[in-house]
Design a protein around this motif. Structure first.
Motif, PDB file in Angstrom:
ATOM      1  N   SER A  40       0.841  -1.197   0.000  1.00 24.25           N
ATOM      2  CA  SER A  40       0.000   0.000   0.000  1.00 24.25           C
ATOM      3  C   SER A  40       0.877   1.248   0.000  1.00 24.25           C
ATOM      4  N   GLN A  42      -0.284   4.036   1.265  1.00 25.42           N
ATOM      5  CA  GLN A  42      -0.767   4.888   2.348  1.00 25.42           C
ATOM      6  C   GLN A  42       0.412   5.340   3.200  1.00 25.42           C
ATOM      7  N   ILE A 219      -2.893   3.549  -6.327  1.00 25.38           N
ATOM      8  CA  ILE A 219      -3.619   4.419  -5.397  1.00 25.38           C
ATOM      9  C   ILE A 219      -4.993   3.831  -5.093  1.00 25.38           C
ATOM     10  N   SER A 222      -4.801   0.940  -2.864  1.00 26.45           N
ATOM     11  CA  SER A 222      -4.445   1.334  -1.500  1.00 26.45           C
ATOM     12  C   SER A 222      -5.633   1.904  -0.737  1.00 26.45           C
ATOM     13  N   TYR A 224      -8.071   4.369  -1.965  1.00 30.10           N
ATOM     14  CA  TYR A 224      -8.507   5.745  -2.219  1.00 30.10           C
ATOM     15  C   TYR A 224      -9.480   5.813  -3.397  1.00 30.10           C
ATOM     16  N   ARG A 225     -10.325   6.850  -3.389  1.00 30.14           N
ATOM     17  CA  ARG A 225     -11.280   7.124  -4.458  1.00 30.14           C
ATOM     18  C   ARG A 225     -11.050   8.536  -4.992  1.00 30.14           C
ATOM     19  N   GLU A 230      -6.733  16.116  -1.235  1.00 31.55           N
ATOM     20  CA  GLU A 230      -5.636  15.233  -0.859  1.00 31.55           C
ATOM     21  C   GLU A 230      -5.467  14.048  -1.812  1.00 31.55           C
ATOM     22  N   GLN A 231      -5.462  12.804  -1.292  1.00 30.68           N
ATOM     23  CA  GLN A 231      -5.173  11.655  -2.148  1.00 30.68           C
ATOM     24  C   GLN A 231      -6.208  11.496  -3.267  1.00 30.68           C
ATOM     25  N   GLY A 232      -7.465  11.808  -2.944  1.00 29.41           N
ATOM     26  CA  GLY A 232      -8.513  11.703  -3.960  1.00 29.41           C
ATOM     27  C   GLY A 232      -8.292  12.662  -5.105  1.00 29.41           C
TER      28      GLY A 232
END
Length: 302
Positions: A40, A42, A219, A222, A224-225, A230-232
């Motif tokens: 992952s 993350q 991603i 791991s 995320y959507r 941020e990550q999205g």
């Protein structure tokens, strides 16, 4: 071309890279060093959106003078700072780092011996290594004439809090890994799996689109959507770039993003005559429209 019943090029690359991880794990265990695989991206703390280095989860141990021990891992990493460099054969955006971390237990010379031995086991001998001039007299003899040494004043590593001199390993003009001496008492080693795989197994580097697709999937895998923060937001940005470059991704998130972008594009061309003087920031804040991407399709509007 691969015949029916044989592995695809992607599967072959995965198997050969996985074999290096397996051999590294076995090598570490043979030395009595615990090993962990982490797939992952993350992050292990809140300093980055994604895990950017294998040492991230061990920051507190580096800074704890009462702790002593040695561990190793393979860590999936993602560095968005490499986004504009992908496709050059050496920057992968998403990559796996083979790490070795020792907290007041292993010396620099032991780490050098460890890595030269492992690299020999997978059939790789560095063309040369670099050492900071301030550590040349102390660390140079640790190689015992096995590898040519080049002084390099850039051989200093820091994450902002922890700092140390390092020695870097090169093959075919590419840095394949380094040994850092954080705080002068610890060891932080990172070797790039994909670069090792290219050299040892002759695996061809991905082109830019393949890199974007693999990174987006890592991603997603791991947890995320696509989103606005941020990550999205990073994931959404990658999906948009894949579409803009004429690529595709076999995943519902990509299909929805293409539909969303088509809707934004139609809205932009409908509204732009009413707001000819608005800034790109206004368009983004008000309508979620990236003007640079919209105008990149101006030719489609006739």
């Amino acid at each position: 071309m691969f015949r029916a019943g044989t592995r695809t090029a992607k599967e072959v690359a995965y198997v050969t890279a996985g074999r290096i991880i397996q051999r590294y794990q076995e090598f570490c265990l043979s030395k009595g060093i615990d090993f962990t695989r982490i797939e992952s991206v993350q992050p292990h703390d809140k300093t980055t959106l994604f895990c950017s280095a294998g040492m991230q989860q061990y920051k507190t141990l580096f800074s704890n003078p009462s702790y002593s021990g040695t561990v190793a891992n393979s860590q999936a990493c993602l560095r968005m700072g490499d986004l504009d460099e992908i496709g050059d054969g050496t920057h992968f955006l998403h990559f796996t780092m083979l790490g070795l971390f020792s907290f007041r237990q292993m010396a620099v010379g032991e780490a050098i011996d460890f890595w030269l031995e492992f690299l020999e086991r997978i059939g790789l001998h560095p063309d040369h290594v670099t050492i900071h001039p301030d550590r040349l007299d102390e660390w140079g003899p640790l190689y015992r004439g096995r590898v040519p040494i080049v002084p390099d004043p850039e051989c200093i590593w820091s994450d902002g809090d922890i700092r140390g001199y390092c020695t870097e390993f090169y093959k075919d003009g590419i840095e394949i890994g380094n040994i850092v001496n954080p705080l002068g008492t610890c060891i932080d080693v990172g070797f790039g799996l994909e670069r090792l795989d290219m050299i040892v197994n002759g695996t061809l580097p991905d082109d830019a689109l393949a890199t974007l697709r693999k990174t987006a999937m890592r991603i997603i895998e791991s947890g995320y959507r696509p989103g606005n923060k941020e990550q999205g937001y990073v994931l959404r940005k990658l999906l948009r770039r894949i579409a803009v470059m004429g690529g595709a991704l076999d995943h519902p998130f990509f299909e929805r993003e293409v539909e969303r972008q088509n809707g934004l594009r139609a809205r932009y061309w409908q509204l732009r005559e009413r707001h000819p003087d608005k800034s790109p920031q206004w368009w983004f804040d008000t309508h979620g429209i990236d003007v640079a991407e919209m105008t990149g399709h101006a030719g489609e509007q006739g």
